[in-house]
Design a protein around this motif. Structure first.
Motif, short mmCIF file in Angstrom:
data_model
loop_
_atom_site.label_atom_id
_atom_site.label_comp_id
_atom_site.label_asym_id
_atom_site.label_seq_id
_atom_site.Cartn_x
_atom_site.Cartn_y
_atom_site.Cartn_z
N GLY A 63 0.80 -1.22 0.00
CA GLY A 63 0.00 0.00 0.00
C GLY A 63 0.83 1.27 0.00
N PRO A 72 -8.09 -4.80 0.25
CA PRO A 72 -8.21 -4.87 1.71
C PRO A 72 -8.84 -6.17 2.21
CG PRO A 72 -8.80 -2.69 0.94
CD PRO A 72 -8.61 -3.52 -0.28
N TYR A 77 -4.60 -4.08 6.56
CA TYR A 77 -3.96 -2.77 6.62
C TYR A 77 -4.15 -2.16 8.00
CZ TYR A 77 -3.53 -2.93 1.51
OH TYR A 77 -3.21 -3.27 0.22
N ILE A 203 -7.05 3.73 2.32
CA ILE A 203 -6.25 2.86 3.20
C ILE A 203 -5.55 3.70 4.26
CG2 ILE A 203 -4.17 1.43 3.26
CD1 ILE A 203 -5.11 0.26 0.55
#
Length: 296
Positions: A63, A72, A77, A203
């Motif tokens: 990411g 995801p 994450y 994210i």
């Protein structure tokens, strides 16, 4: 002479990971997890300066940077997820022992790696990476407010930081003018180029939210330091709105024998104080984590 920095890729559980490496293959390893909103790029100069005696390895986290951005649904994450990723990364590269450079968000990931296998940690270098909530600086205020009472407005304010202006503020926001011009605009320009495309901004917002969960882990990290007492060098830029000098001194509560050096720099002290940090790191690693050092 500066060591060559090599640019490589490896698959970590199906995720294409970019990393930088410098130094001899058999030299003692220094692992360099990066902070927000940067990538392994933040360590380019340190790696070149230390690569004559140490093997320095800096991955781009999934990411971030040049690494892949898995869905995801397929990658966690979170701070805990990144800690697990680092463990898989060092295992896949076959790194049985290492020093860890702990900076910014990378300190949270690095501490999780250290706690997962304390016997593999030869030493720590802590540079503006905090684990003491009572010493948070004023720049934490928007985050603390959002964590205590999440609202759409608060989330929108955090989202405003995911911008080229927000990134610029991360790198030079608290620096006096006499130091700010040492920080290359390549840092925030590259970070924005790498992080501006979906789904990366979302994210990042999720990581801001998840950071609240790290607070409960601070006591475990402090206990790790007291129990295992890894040799530790603390080098700290004074001009840091998130992590003031008191956040550096707080480490001495749990590691009274740690070496502490406060520098006339900022959160990104490798940009403003590289020569000082290289000098201190070479001396420290030479005593604690080199082919001629006594195993700790």
């Amino acid at each position: 002479m500066a060591a060559a920095v090599r640019h490589r890729r490896v698959s970590v559980d199906g995720v294409d990971v970019f990393y930088r490496e410098a130094g001899p293959a058999q030299a003692p390893v220094v692992l360099l997890p990066h902070g927000y909103p940067c990538s392994s790029f933040q360590y380019r100069n340190l790696m070149a300066a230390l690569g004559d005696r140490w093997r320095l390895i800096a991955p781009d986290l999934p990411g971030f940077g040049y690494s892949a951005t898995p869905d995801p649904a397929d990658f966690d994450y979170t701070f805990a997820g990144y800690g697990r990723f680092l463990r898989r990364f060092v295992d896949i590269l076959g790194l049985p022992r290492y020093a860890i450079y702990l900076h910014d968000y990378g300190s949270q990931h690095g501490f999780r790696l250290a706690m997962s296998a304390p016997d593999r940690v030869a030493a720590l270098i802590v540079q503006n990476g905090d684990i003491y909530r009572d010493e948070f600086g004023p720049k934490y205020a928007p985050l603390l407010s959002y964590w205590s009472r999440p609202t759409p407005q608060g989330r929108a304010e955090l989202a405003g930081n995911v911008s080229v202006a927000g990134f610029r503020d991360e790198f030079i926001g608290e620096l006096p003018a006499r130091l700010a011009d040492r920080v290359s605009p390549d840092l925030w320009t590259l970070a924005w180029a790498q992080l501006s495309s979906p789904p990366r901004p979302e994210i990042l917002l999720g990581i801001f939210t998840d950071q609240a969960n790290t607070l409960a882990d601070f006591t475990r990290m402090q206990s790790y330091l007291r129990e295992h007492r890894p040799p530790t060098l603390i080098v700290w830029g004074l001009h840091d709105g998130y992590m003031p000098p008191a956040a550096a001194r707080a480490y001495l509560r749990d590691l009274p024998d740690a070496e502490l050096h406060l520098l006339d720099g900022g959160h990104w002290a490798l940009e403003t104080n590289l020569d000082e940090i290289v000098f201190l790191a070479r001396d420290f690693l030479g005593r604690t984590h080199s082919n001629g050092a006594t195993r700790s």
